[in-house]
Motif scaffolding. Structure first.
Motif, PDB file in Angstrom:
ATOM      1  N   LEU A 196     -37.298  -3.625   4.598  1.00 22.82           N
ATOM      2  CA  LEU A 196     -38.392  -3.236   5.487  1.00 22.82           C
ATOM      3  C   LEU A 196     -38.877  -1.831   5.173  1.00 22.82           C
ATOM      4  O   LEU A 196     -40.082  -1.554   5.221  1.00 22.82           O
ATOM      5  CB  LEU A 196     -37.932  -3.328   6.949  1.00 22.82           C
ATOM      6  CG  LEU A 196     -38.998  -3.051   8.016  1.00 22.82           C
ATOM      7  CD1 LEU A 196     -40.132  -4.058   7.923  1.00 22.82           C
ATOM      8  CD2 LEU A 196     -38.371  -3.081   9.406  1.00 22.82           C
ATOM      9  N   MET A 197     -37.954  -0.945   4.824  1.00 20.98           N
ATOM     10  CA  MET A 197     -38.315   0.424   4.480  1.00 20.98           C
ATOM     11  C   MET A 197     -39.261   0.469   3.281  1.00 20.98           C
ATOM     12  O   MET A 197     -40.167   1.311   3.218  1.00 20.98           O
ATOM     13  CB  MET A 197     -37.048   1.241   4.194  1.00 20.98           C
ATOM     14  CG  MET A 197     -37.305   2.697   3.832  1.00 20.98           C
ATOM     15  SD  MET A 197     -37.997   3.652   5.207  1.00 20.98           S
ATOM     16  CE  MET A 197     -36.555   3.780   6.268  1.00 20.98           C
ATOM     17  N   ASP A 198     -39.078  -0.433   2.349  1.00 22.00           N
ATOM     18  CA  ASP A 198     -39.904  -0.445   1.142  1.00 22.00           C
ATOM     19  C   ASP A 198     -41.336  -0.899   1.406  1.00 22.00           C
ATOM     20  O   ASP A 198     -42.211  -0.733   0.559  1.00 22.00           O
ATOM     21  CB  ASP A 198     -39.266  -1.347   0.077  1.00 22.00           C
ATOM     22  CG  ASP A 198     -37.886  -0.856  -0.340  1.00 22.00           C
ATOM     23  OD1 ASP A 198     -37.733   0.367  -0.502  1.00 22.00           O
ATOM     24  OD2 ASP A 198     -36.974  -1.687  -0.466  1.00 22.00           O
ATOM     25  N   THR A 199     -41.586  -1.474   2.579  1.00 28.80           N
ATOM     26  CA  THR A 199     -42.935  -1.931   2.923  1.00 28.80           C
ATOM     27  C   THR A 199     -43.636  -0.960   3.875  1.00 28.80           C
ATOM     28  O   THR A 199     -44.695  -1.276   4.416  1.00 28.80           O
ATOM     29  CB  THR A 199     -42.880  -3.320   3.577  1.00 28.80           C
ATOM     30  OG1 THR A 199     -42.211  -3.225   4.843  1.00 28.80           O
ATOM     31  CG2 THR A 199     -42.148  -4.318   2.692  1.00 28.80           C
ATOM     32  N   ALA A 200     -43.053   0.218   4.075  1.00 31.53           N
ATOM     33  CA  ALA A 200     -43.552   1.145   5.096  1.00 31.53           C
ATOM     34  C   ALA A 200     -45.007   1.526   4.905  1.00 31.53           C
ATOM     35  O   ALA A 200     -45.742   1.717   5.876  1.00 31.53           O
ATOM     36  CB  ALA A 200     -42.691   2.402   5.120  1.00 31.53           C
ATOM     37  N   THR A 201     -45.440   1.646   3.657  1.00 29.19           N
ATOM     38  CA  THR A 201     -46.809   2.105   3.393  1.00 29.19           C
ATOM     39  C   THR A 201     -47.788   0.953   3.184  1.00 29.19           C
ATOM     40  O   THR A 201     -48.923   1.187   2.767  1.00 29.19           O
ATOM     41  CB  THR A 201     -46.812   3.026   2.160  1.00 29.19           C
ATOM     42  OG1 THR A 201     -46.324   2.298   1.029  1.00 29.19           O
ATOM     43  CG2 THR A 201     -45.932   4.239   2.380  1.00 29.19           C
ATOM     44  N   ALA A 202     -47.373  -0.262   3.490  1.00 30.62           N
ATOM     45  CA  ALA A 202     -48.253  -1.416   3.277  1.00 30.62           C
ATOM     46  C   ALA A 202     -49.371  -1.472   4.305  1.00 30.62           C
ATOM     47  O   ALA A 202     -50.490  -1.891   3.996  1.00 30.62           O
ATOM     48  CB  ALA A 202     -47.443  -2.710   3.304  1.00 30.62           C
ATOM     49  N   SER A 203     -49.103  -1.068   5.532  1.00 33.85           N
ATOM     50  CA  SER A 203     -50.099  -1.100   6.598  1.00 33.85           C
ATOM     51  C   SER A 203     -49.586  -0.292   7.780  1.00 33.85           C
ATOM     52  O   SER A 203     -48.424   0.123   7.821  1.00 33.85           O
ATOM     53  CB  SER A 203     -50.382  -2.538   7.041  1.00 33.85           C
ATOM     54  OG  SER A 203     -49.252  -3.092   7.697  1.00 33.85           O
ATOM     55  N   GLY A 204     -50.464  -0.088   8.766  1.00 34.97           N
ATOM     56  CA  GLY A 204     -50.051   0.611   9.968  1.00 34.97           C
ATOM     57  C   GLY A 204     -48.967  -0.142  10.717  1.00 34.97           C
ATOM     58  O   GLY A 204     -48.054   0.460  11.285  1.00 34.97           O
ATOM     59  N   ALA A 205     -49.052  -1.481  10.714  1.00 38.46           N
ATOM     60  CA  ALA A 205     -48.032  -2.289  11.391  1.00 38.46           C
ATOM     61  C   ALA A 205     -46.675  -2.118  10.732  1.00 38.46           C
ATOM     62  O   ALA A 205     -45.649  -2.022  11.415  1.00 38.46           O
ATOM     63  CB  ALA A 205     -48.456  -3.761  11.391  1.00 38.46           C
ATOM     64  N   ASN A 206     -46.645  -2.102   9.403  1.00 37.70           N
ATOM     65  CA  ASN A 206     -45.387  -1.898   8.692  1.00 37.70           C
ATOM     66  C   ASN A 206     -44.815  -0.515   8.973  1.00 37.70           C
ATOM     67  O   ASN A 206     -43.597  -0.345   9.148  1.00 37.70           O
ATOM     68  CB  ASN A 206     -45.589  -2.067   7.186  1.00 37.70           C
ATOM     69  CG  ASN A 206     -45.577  -3.518   6.765  1.00 37.70           C
ATOM     70  OD1 ASN A 206     -46.626  -4.171   6.719  1.00 37.70           O
ATOM     71  ND2 ASN A 206     -44.401  -4.040   6.456  1.00 37.70           N
ATOM     72  N   PHE A 207     -45.685   0.481   9.024  1.00 42.65           N
ATOM     73  CA  PHE A 207     -45.229   1.841   9.299  1.00 42.65           C
ATOM     74  C   PHE A 207     -44.616   1.928  10.693  1.00 42.65           C
ATOM     75  O   PHE A 207     -43.588   2.575  10.890  1.00 42.65           O
ATOM     76  CB  PHE A 207     -46.404   2.815   9.173  1.00 42.65           C
ATOM     77  CG  PHE A 207     -46.013   4.258   9.245  1.00 42.65           C
ATOM     78  CD1 PHE A 207     -45.298   4.858   8.217  1.00 42.65           C
ATOM     79  CD2 PHE A 207     -46.368   5.023  10.348  1.00 42.65           C
ATOM     80  CE1 PHE A 207     -44.934   6.200   8.286  1.00 42.65           C
ATOM     81  CE2 PHE A 207     -46.014   6.365  10.427  1.00 42.65           C
ATOM     82  CZ  PHE A 207     -45.295   6.956   9.390  1.00 42.65           C
ATOM     83  N   ALA A 208     -45.231   1.255  11.679  1.00 43.27           N
ATOM     84  CA  ALA A 208     -44.687   1.243  13.034  1.00 43.27           C
ATOM     85  C   ALA A 208     -43.333   0.540  13.070  1.00 43.27           C
ATOM     86  O   ALA A 208     -42.393   1.005  13.729  1.00 43.27           O
ATOM     87  CB  ALA A 208     -45.664   0.557  13.985  1.00 43.27           C
ATOM     88  N   ALA A 209     -43.205  -0.579  12.344  1.00 38.25           N
ATOM     89  CA  ALA A 209     -41.939  -1.312  12.303  1.00 38.25           C
ATOM     90  C   ALA A 209     -40.839  -0.470  11.677  1.00 38.25           C
ATOM     91  O   ALA A 209     -39.686  -0.482  12.138  1.00 38.25           O
ATOM     92  CB  ALA A 209     -42.114  -2.617  11.526  1.00 38.25           C
ATOM     93  N   VAL A 210     -41.174   0.293  10.632  1.00 38.51           N
ATOM     94  CA  VAL A 210     -40.180   1.146   9.975  1.00 38.51           C
ATOM     95  C   VAL A 210     -39.740   2.268  10.907  1.00 38.51           C
ATOM     96  O   VAL A 210     -38.556   2.636  10.943  1.00 38.51           O
ATOM     97  CB  VAL A 210     -40.751   1.718   8.663  1.00 38.51           C
ATOM     98  CG1 VAL A 210     -39.879   2.858   8.139  1.00 38.51           C
ATOM     99  CG2 VAL A 210     -40.847   0.618   7.617  1.00 38.51           C
TER     100      VAL A 210
END
Length: 289
Positions: free
Chosen positions: A70-84
């Motif tokens: 999940l950490m590796d997807t942090a910059t994929a979108s705002g939703a991913n950043f919130a999840a991280v």
């Protein structure tokens, strides 16, 4: 002449209603004005910016050993950043506001020597605890909502609005991702009820707020350590810490409820016992401060 006790006078006093003492709005206003509330809000609001700077300096996260987390997807979108942000804070950082808001509330009154004056107002003991518990839990929930909201705004501004990319493959559209993040926040709050119960119970036992807050955090850490002892086998299933990351099942293509249901049952059971101990002990406690 017949003497009348203070209790008897307050019971027959005209206009006195125990349920109208220490309203929730009054207790909430008192807690919101405290410096520790503002500091905690500032720390949680600052975390997304800290992670944003870290990613800006370190570059785009890359998978390690051909695995994507999940950490590796942090910059994929705002939703991913919130999840991280939720992922990195759920294990410890979010424990702090829960322990602080629920552990400091009664002990601080005792430390200020104002607790006995509140009870002499007269505020019934159960009413006082109920008001403080509801406000403490409300502020804890607000803290858990604040973090992903700020993270979502910061992440969307930096990486754009888009679907939630799932590490195992696939994605969730923006609407579904928002619903799943709400489930994640709700589950994290429920999983932290054990820490809230520990802190609140300790707060009724001591006049030192730091002791109640630190004790709750310390016992939570002990639970995490015990969960890491694989030799305990299935006994770990009875530890709240064992289920603290069950919310990861909510950020999968197919939502899985089994782990979160078990974790919720364990957390609520422990919390109810601890809250009951707090009310029972405080009802019999000799208040001298």
């Amino acid at each position: 002449m017949t003497t009348t006790t203070l209790t008897e006078r307050t019971e027959t006093a005209s206009g006195y209603k125990p349920t109208h003492t220490l309203p929730l709005r009054v207790e909430l206003a008192r807690q919101l004005k405290r410096r520790r509330t503002l500091v905690m809000a500032g720390i949680l609001a600052a975390l997304p910016f800290v992670l944003l700077i870290a990613f800006a300096i370190g570059g785009t996260p890359n998978g390690r050993n051909n695995t994507i987390t999940l950490m590796d997807t942090a910059t994929a979108s705002g939703a991913n950043f919130a999840a991280v942000n939720l992922f990195v804070s759920a294990g410890f950082l979010l424990v702090i506001p829960v322990a602080l808001f629920c552990g400091d509330t009664v002990a601080s009154e005792a430390g200020w020597s104002s607790l006995r004056y509140l009870l002499a107002a007269p505020v019934p003991r159960a009413r006082l605890l109920w008001s403080k518990l509801v406000v403490g839990l409300g502020l804890s929930l607000a803290a858990m909502i604040l973090l992903p909201l700020v993270a979502l705004a910061v992440g969307t501004a930096a990486y754009g609005w888009g679907p939630l990319q799932i590490p195992t493959g696939g994605s969730l559209d923006s609407g579904t991702a928002a619903q799943r993040l709400l489930i994640v926040v709700a589950y994290i709050f429920v999983s932290q009820l054990v820490t809230a119960g520990l802190a609140f119970w300790l707060s009724t036992k001591t006049d030192a707020p730091l002791g109640a807050v630190g004790g709750a955090v310390g016992l939570t850490i002990v639970g995490n350590v015990l969960d890491a002892v694989t030799a305990l086998g299935h006994w770990r299933d009875f530890l709240p810490a064992h289920w603290q990351f069950a919310w990861a099942d909510a950020v999968q293509p197919n939502l899985q409820w089994s782990g979160m249901i078990q974790g919720t049952a364990i957390s609520i059971t422990y919390a109810l016992v601890l809250f009951a101990l707090a009310f029972r002990g405080f009802a019999r406690k000799d208040i001298v401060s």
